[in-house]
Design a protein around this motif. Structure first.
Motif, short mmCIF file in Angstrom:
data_model
loop_
_atom_site.label_atom_id
_atom_site.label_comp_id
_atom_site.label_asym_id
_atom_site.label_seq_id
_atom_site.Cartn_x
_atom_site.Cartn_y
_atom_site.Cartn_z
N ASN A 109 -0.39 6.01 1.61
CA ASN A 109 -1.62 6.21 2.87
C ASN A 109 -1.06 7.80 3.43
O ASN A 109 -1.82 7.78 3.98
N TYR A 110 0.04 8.45 3.65
CA TYR A 110 -0.11 9.70 3.77
C TYR A 110 0.38 11.06 3.04
O TYR A 110 0.66 11.48 3.28
N ALA A 118 -3.03 4.71 -2.35
CA ALA A 118 -3.95 5.22 -1.67
C ALA A 118 -4.49 5.90 -2.05
O ALA A 118 -4.14 7.74 -2.07
N GLY A 134 -5.06 10.91 0.92
CA GLY A 134 -3.96 10.64 2.67
C GLY A 134 -4.37 10.64 3.37
O GLY A 134 -5.24 12.04 3.29
N SER A 135 -3.65 10.26 5.12
CA SER A 135 -4.15 11.17 5.93
C SER A 135 -3.26 10.99 6.68
O SER A 135 -1.95 10.63 7.18
N ASP A 149 -2.94 14.75 -2.13
CA ASP A 149 -2.52 13.10 -1.97
C ASP A 149 -1.49 13.17 -2.97
O ASP A 149 -1.24 13.28 -4.04
N LEU A 202 1.15 -1.16 -0.33
CA LEU A 202 -0.01 0.24 0.25
C LEU A 202 1.15 1.03 -0.17
O LEU A 202 1.87 1.67 1.13
#
Length: 359
Positions: free
Chosen positions: A60-61, A84, A87-88, A95, A57
């Motif tokens: 994701n961030y 992803a 993103g967080s 992103d 993955l």
């Protein structure tokens, strides 16, 4: 939209397109880092290459632009198992897909990156094409893919004119062969004023400025192509000024001393490579990104000695030069997003400059 990865041996992987929807041909390598995908995308050493991320993955961030290793990415393409889409992270600017679109980087997701990585490990680095076009007749395409070469990338990634950063007691010249930004940042943190020079700069122009030390940076491609740069390094190493070199700079210094380099089967790309300090026996985990190494048997023991070795394959990872104030490493002590095990080597460089001043 469907996308295809066509390798020079005829293998085709079908996945989903993301990022820029354009066709590219490049060399394909894999990277085993679990994090730091932005640092991978923006590392100039990847010029001419596309990267297969082995961690399943990616994105994701999101993307924090402050973490870029260069002003623009030079990577050709990105291959992931799963992207992803959102993103967080509290530092996120955008992103990953948006970043790829803005920087014209084509990507593929949804392919078996584990299988693809095993192919590269077994067969070695391969050329390939990322495309959204399905080619029924691929013979001409395969020949075009095979003909691709990574060449002349240093001149594409180096800065165009000198610039200075930091305010400090030590004056350091940084030769930019495709330098990652964190090399200069690590020096600035240690009270250095750093002047970054294009790869085309003559040794005479650097020596006339009276620097306390010289840093040779990382960069892309085959070091043996850089004949003009090697000739300038031969002049620099006779000056007595302390020199520290990283990655491509390490290889160029070896070539300047008459040693030889060779291409690895699939290179070292990742943030989990163990290297052993031969003087202490201690092992560190390092970040690496290179396809070429210095050939062990060509090192003249009257000139230099191995300093670090790769624990996995015993290749040379560092060299100390005898009776010269010169040390070089193949890995990245400035590593971001990590690990930072070997950042102490910048302190070693500071000590080299201090010892020179007190000599």
């Amino acid at each position: 939209m469907k996308a295809y990865l066509i390798l020079e041996d005829g293998h085709i992987f079908e996945g989903e397109s993301f990022g820029a929807q354009r066709e590219i041909i490049s060399e394909f390598v894999f990277n085993t880092s679990m994090t730091g995908y932005l640092e991978v995308l923006s590392d100039p050493s990847y010029a001419g290459q596309s990267v297969v991320m082995t961690y399943p993955l990616i994105g994701n961030y999101g993307v924090c632009l402050e973490d870029q290793e260069s002003s623009q990415p030079y990577i050709q393409g990105l291959i992931v198992n799963e992207l992803a889409r959102v993103g967080s992270h509290f530092r996120k600017n955008m992103d990953l897909e948006e970043y790829c679109i803005q920087n014209d980087i084509p990507g593929i997701q949804g392919i078996d990156t584990r299988y693809l990585t095993k192919m590269i490990r077994n067969q070695g680095c391969m050329n390939g094409m990322i495309t959204t076009t399905y080619y029924e007749n691929r013979e001409d395409i395969i020949e075009k893919i095979k003909a691709f070469q990574v060449t002349g990338e240093v001149l594409k990634t180096t800065c165009q004119k000198p610039y200075t950063i930091g305010i400090g007691k030590k004056k350091v010249a940084l030769y930019d062969f495709g330098a990652k930004k964190n090399i200069a940042k690590e020096l600035v943190k240690r009270d250095c004023i750093v002047t970054v020079y294009p790869a085309t700069t003559s040794a005479a122009d650097i020596l006339k400025e009276g620097y306390d030390g010289i840093m040779l940076s990382n960069g892309p491609g085959d070091p043996s192509e850089c004949v003009d740069i090697i000739n300038q390094i031969k002049i620099l190493m006779k000056s007595g000024i302390p020199i520290f070199a990283i990655c491509l700079g390490h290889q160029l210094m070896a070539l300047a001393n008459g040693f030889q380099t060779e291409k690895l089967k699939y290179g070292h790309h990742g943030a989990n490579h163990p290297v052993k300090d031969l003087s202490t026996g201690r092992v560190y985990i390092s970040t690496q990104n290179h396809n070429y190494v210095v050939k062990d048997e060509t090192i003249d023991s009257y000139i230099a000695k191995p300093w670090f070795r790769n624990v996995n394959d015993q290749t040379i990872e560092g060299i100390e030069y005898i009776h010269k104030n010169i040390k070089t490493v193949q890995f990245h002590p400035e590593a971001c997003a990590g690990p930072l095990d070997t950042s102490y080597l910048f302190d070693e460089f500071m000590k080299m400059m201090e010892d020179k001043n007190h000599a």
